[in-house]
Each structure stands twice: as structure tokens, then as C-alpha cells.
Design an enzyme around this catalytic site. Sequence first.
Site, PDB file in Angstrom:
ATOM      1  N   LYS A 156       0.800  -1.230   0.000  1.00 33.46           N
ATOM      2  CA  LYS A 156       0.000   0.000   0.000  1.00 33.46           C
ATOM      3  C   LYS A 156       0.835   1.285   0.000  1.00 33.46           C
ATOM      4  CE  LYS A 156      -4.211  -1.759   0.217  1.00 33.46           C
ATOM      5  NZ  LYS A 156      -5.138  -1.636  -0.920  1.00 33.46           N
ATOM      6  N   GLU A 178      -9.923   6.309   2.564  1.00 32.01           N
ATOM      7  CA  GLU A 178     -10.811   5.307   3.146  1.00 32.01           C
ATOM      8  C   GLU A 178      -9.932   4.132   3.535  1.00 32.01           C
ATOM      9  OE1 GLU A 178     -10.047   5.381   0.023  1.00 32.01           O
ATOM     10  OE2 GLU A 178      -9.665   3.262  -0.365  1.00 32.01           O
ATOM     11  N   SER A 445       1.907  -9.734  -0.817  1.00 30.69           N
ATOM     12  CA  SER A 445       1.522  -8.324  -0.722  1.00 30.69           C
ATOM     13  C   SER A 445       1.583  -7.731   0.674  1.00 30.69           C
ATOM     14  CB  SER A 445       0.117  -8.121  -1.300  1.00 30.69           C
ATOM     15  OG  SER A 445      -0.780  -9.047  -0.714  1.00 30.69           O
TER      16      SER A 445
END
Lengths: 461, 356
Positions: A156, A178, A445
Site C-alpha cells: 500500500k 478510506e 503483498s
Amino acid sequence: MATVPTTGTTFCGSALRKPYVCAKFPFRFHPFSSYSSKPTAVSCTIADRALRMDNGSSNSTLLQRPDSFGRFGKFGGKYVPETLMHALSELESAFHSLASDHDFQKELNAILKDYVGRESPLYFAERLTEHYKRPNGEGPHIYLKREDLNHTGAHKINNAVGQALLAKRLGKNRIIAETGAGQHGVATATVCARFGLQCVIYMGAQDMERQALNVFRMRLLGAEVRAVHAGTATLKDATSEAIRDWVTNVETTHYILGSVAGPHPYPMMVREFHAVIGKETRKQALEKWGGKPDVLVACVGGGSNAMGLFHEFVDDRDVRMIGVEAAGFGLDSGKHAATLTKGEVGVLHGAMSYLLQDEDGQIIEPHSISAGLDYPGVGPEHSYLKDSGRAEYYNVTDEEALEAFKRLSRLEGIIPALETSHAVAYLEQLCPTLPNGTKVVLNCSGRGDKDVHTAIKHLQI
Amino acid sequence: MLSSSEQGNTINTTGRGGSTTNLPAYAVFIPIPQAKRKHFSPMDVALKSPATSFFQLNKKPDTRSFIRFPCHRLAVPSTRFTPMAAVSTTQTVGLSETFTRLKKQGKVAFIPYITAGDPDLSTTAEALKVLDSCGSDIIELGAPYSDPLADGPVIQAAATRSLARGTNFNAIISMLKEVVPQLSCPLALFSYYNPILKRGVKKFMYTVKEVGVHGLVVPDVPLEETELLRKEAAENGIELVLLTTPTTPTARMKAIVEAAEGFVYLVSSVGVTGARTSVSDRVKTLLQDIKKASTKPVAVGFGISTPEHVKQVAGWGADGVIVGSAMVKLLAEAKSPEEGLKELESFTKSLKAALE
């Protein structure tokens, strides 16, 4: 330094009118091959890809990704209230102009290296590979792209950093985002602390309960976390609330959307900020085995980590791409998040894409044990890749993901995020079908420290 | 003489006490005896068509309440003479025509908005009639949606409550089928795009046209994406209203205004729906800009919640004033649906009076 691409060049290269010759770098440029004083030119690499596309990519239907209207085939677009339209086109112009901005590229690359910790390793998972060896000793070779080793523990941060820099360029000092699991929220709060930006994170009240640790982290990092009680009080409602905040504060605020969803230019922008994953993988694969990956595997919620890995290879038709969604309690239970398998085409949060909806077109609440995959939509580019047959999408249940969570921990000493565990789980079905020596790259990830509380409830260790 | 056709509910009652209205040439003022006046009672509907009645949707039978509002009390205020407009077999005129008529009279349109199904569809049905009888020129009815991006907390909450009660598109259509023929002013539906897409744009337009809806507002479809909507709307005689906002650059505003039908919806502020303490005076300049670009009527909405606001916006040159959240809030916060309807009536009258 290489000259800049012609005006109108998009990061995906679809708008290039004439071939751009990268004079200094006739071969494929590897942006992270050395961190010396040589300026890294991400823009050069992007133009290089555009050149390859112009010079006869075999499949012309995959050229325009997205087109100038922000569409991937019929998917994508900008389905938002009129109040946001100007901000979206401003954002798009700003993003395109960064393609030629060396200072921006330099600053971004420096942060990715020194703050995020890139490049992330491509790790040969020896025991996992052994696990999938067939009795005759044949089997695929499994590599893990270690996005879990990035600062904040997931992929991210790549996008958060890029967009924070972009926001500063736009003169916007207030950031909103969000978050579902909290990983994107934490990444955003992190970069806001790093760059001194005001940060407001919207999180569904239900999600705040299940991810209390991440809520604490965000607050510790200086962000304001606002609970969203509307609708189902989960990620989709947090996204809607963030969009409403943006509609209201668009003149002072930048919205860091966490995935390749949302209105154009977000799917493209977020993909481009994550594309470093695939670019590094190409270079690392070349170094390690002198070739390309044969199969790419990644989990898909909104689809950002998957797009980050896939994008580099979309035009390499010999590279197979597999996305793995969450089947929750099972596809027939009605409690899942397998959008690409069970969804229908519609419009959610600004983009036309597959989504989970009822007979009235109301958006339904999905379920997955992993909050990051618990999104009823999916990025429009994934919808396009699925429909065009370029990528394949499967799904695994909560149970299978938990098994994989344990398996990777035991076999490699890597505790994966529950989201990632879905991709790891799919290897069970995939590996028996792969010829000997197939190179599989799985996007690891995120790391699973954030998920131990959930795991404790479900696993008997 | 009255010309009427008894094709179901095709006789319109107009309750516009006091105000003169341009009636068609064949209309005659005839006071209708109480007994023959067509009442709409929820009980009638429930008894006649139990299988399809929207009342059946109420999932909690113990809380079901048939609103027993004698229509005449609202639709025909006893102190005023009530003209009975005999109309042709088609119902009300459309949005543009309404504005044309009002302009001739030097009037500004009053356009209230309510969310369908909050507190329940039977109250919505009554509320539509109240709004009509109190002199609304156009009524906007919102279809509840799970993710309303353009709406603030009041309308969001109304949508959530409505959906929780089981309100769905078919139920709204059933209700409209009964109620629209009894309204004298045109109805515009306010819906987000996904429910329209799910139904199929063609089918959606056809369905709403069938029940007499005249206009449509879709807040999450920008101009670039309206082609399909506009085509299907045109084929079904539905006027597709488009929105322009304070952040819309002038060139884009002109394109929007060019394509808009019915009226141009000028969003008064940068934000979502919801009452505000004051209306930004940017609206005055925006109105002037739009009027330079087009002669189409412009209605201003978002945030307008008091008679003072209404008067102010009308004074700035708006052709219409839209009031939404304030109305929805009234109905939501009332002690009972009956109370809510009473309050709605007096509130509507106070807003309408500001335009006199």
C-alpha cells in the site's frame, strides 16, 4: 538525461503519437539497478514501454489502457457528482505532467528507496517449492515478491507515497482516505506524518472494531480516524463517505484512494504507482534465471497489488496472470467477496466494473475473513482483463486462506497477511497443473502481524 | 361539462387554493359533492390489490400503519374554492412546460424533494399529495440507494431506513401508479445510476414513463456518460435534468446547459445535500452566468431550508427553488407519520409563501 516524452503522453503510453526513442538507454532501463548518483528515470521506462506498444504489440485491443475517457474497454469512466469532475481532470493533468518532471521522479525514487525500503526482494521459496514437487520430482519453482518487507508491511505504501507527493504538488495540504483493514489507512497516515500533511481516515464502524490495532496505529501517526456508521458501516460505506468529504472539500483536499478502483484517473494512477512491483520483478527474474516469470499470482480485493505486478507483463502474452479473490464462506453461501466470479457489471464509487449487487441494483455487503479483500467491487482494469481473457480469476474460501496462512508460516517462516494467504492458498490448485520448472511469481503483498488476533480465533495451534 | 374518462384514476384534483391557474379551455369549475369525490385511502388500495399493493412490503406487521388521512382535509382546504380541472386522458404537463407557464405568470417554481419509503411508502404517498395540494410546482422523489455519494447525513439516513423496510423499485412504481394520477404537478425521479443500469436503461425509462413520471435526475452520471441515458429518456418522453455546480468551469457549464432538459439543476454549494445556515452568494453570479448561456429554466438546490433562503434565491433570478433535506428531516424527526405530514404541510406553505 533522456529527453522527455512528447506532450500528451500518458503513463500507459496510449496517447503517444510518434515513437519515442530513448537515446541514452536503447535497452530496457532498470530504474532500481543502482542507487548511485545516476538519476533514475521512471518516465523513461514508461515511455520505453509505450515504444514497445507502438511497435507492434500483437494484441491491439490491450493498447488503450485506459483510453482518454478513462475506460478499459467498457469499464472504468468517471461516474461521480459533477462537483468532482473538475478536480478529477486537474488531477489527471497534474499526473501526466509528472511524467516529464525529473525532480518529482527523483524525489519519489529516493523515498521509495530510503524510506519504503525498495527494491523488495524476489525470494525463491525453497520449501514451498519442495512442498509442491510431485513424486517424480517435478514441479514449478515458486518465488515470492516480498512486498511484505516494505515499510508499514504491505504494498500500500507505494501508492500512498506517490499520491502524497502529488498532493503537495497540487498545493493540497489536507489528505483523506478510506480504509477497510486499516493497511491503506496506516500507509496514508504514515506518509502524512512524513510529509507534514493533515490526515483524515474514514473507516467503517464495524471494521474499526475488528482492526482496533490499526486504528490505534493511525491515531498514533497523527491521523484523525472517523467512524462511518452509514449503510453497512464497512469499507464500501467508508469509501462513499470519503467521496462525500472530497465533494465538499475538493478545493483544499486530496483524496488518496487506496486501490485501482474509483473514477478515472485513479485506477490508472494507483496502478502506475504500484507498477514498480512488476518492473522490479522483470529485472530480478532476468538476473535470477535469465528469463521472465511464467505465471503471476496475486490476491484481488480492489486489485492494486495484482495490477502492480501484472501491468509490466500485460503485453507479454506468454506470461500467465492469475488473480485470487475471496470466496468467504463459499460462493453459494452468499457470504463472499468474489466479485469477478459472482458479480455483475454496474457502477460503484465512480467506475463501471463488476460488482456484487442485488436484484434492485443495491450494493451488497460482501464477506471475507480478510478485511482487505472485503470490497464488493473490483478495479475496472481487472474487469477488462477478465473479459478480454488476458487474466484468469479464481477464488478461495476463508478456511483455505487460513490453511495457507499456516502453511507459509511453517514452510518458509513468513507469516503472510490474510489477504496474501488467498493467493498462497490457490497454489494448492495451481501447482499440480504446472509443467516442471515453471516459474511462478506470487505477490506476497503484506505481512500477517496485523492478522494474528483473527487467526487466534480460528486456528488451533 | 366535465369531460372525463374513466380509465382508472385519470381525474385530477387540484387543490391550489387561492392561486389562479391557467386551466385548459375545456375545464369547467364544478364543485364536486363530497360523495363523488375520488378519495385515495390506503385501505382501498390494500383491499383491492393485496397481491401487488406496496403496503404488503412492510415486513413488520405489528408496526404497519395505514395512514388514515382523509384526503379532503389536505387536498381541498375548506376555506378555499377548489377548481376541479378536467383534464385530458394524459396527466400533468412536463417540467419544461411547467416552467414556461410559471414564467408567463412571473412566478418561481417551488420544488420539494422527499425520499421514497421513509418512514414508509404509504406516508410517502400521502406526502406527495400534501406537497401537491400545498402548491408545489414540481415534486422530486428520491429512490433510496445503498451508496448515495451526493447525499448528506439526512438523506443518507432516510435511504438506509427506507431500504431496511424493504423498499424496492417495484414497490415505488406500484405506489406511483396509484398516486401520480392524483397529482396536478409533474414528478421527477431522483435516482443514482447503478439501479437504473441494473434494470436496463431502456426498461427503466419505459417503466417510469408508464406510471407518469416526467423527469429524471441522476447525480452520479457526468455529462460525458449521459449519452445512453439521454437517448432512452428522449425516446420515452422523459426529461433528463443535468446538474452544474460551483466547481464547473464555464465552458463545461455551457455544454451541460445545452444538453439539459426540463431544467438546469444548479447545485448551490460545493458539497453534498443537507441544510446549511446560509446560501452562498456565489449562486447569484452562477445564475447570471448560466442565464447568459441559455434561456432554459434554472432551479437551485442543496442546502436551501428556510423561507428566507427561498426568497433570497428567487430574488437572485432563479426560476425554481429546490428544498430537500429540510423536508426529509421533518418527516424523519416527527413523532408519528401523521404529525410529520402535518408539519410537512405547514412547512411547505411557509416556503411557498416566500415565493408569493
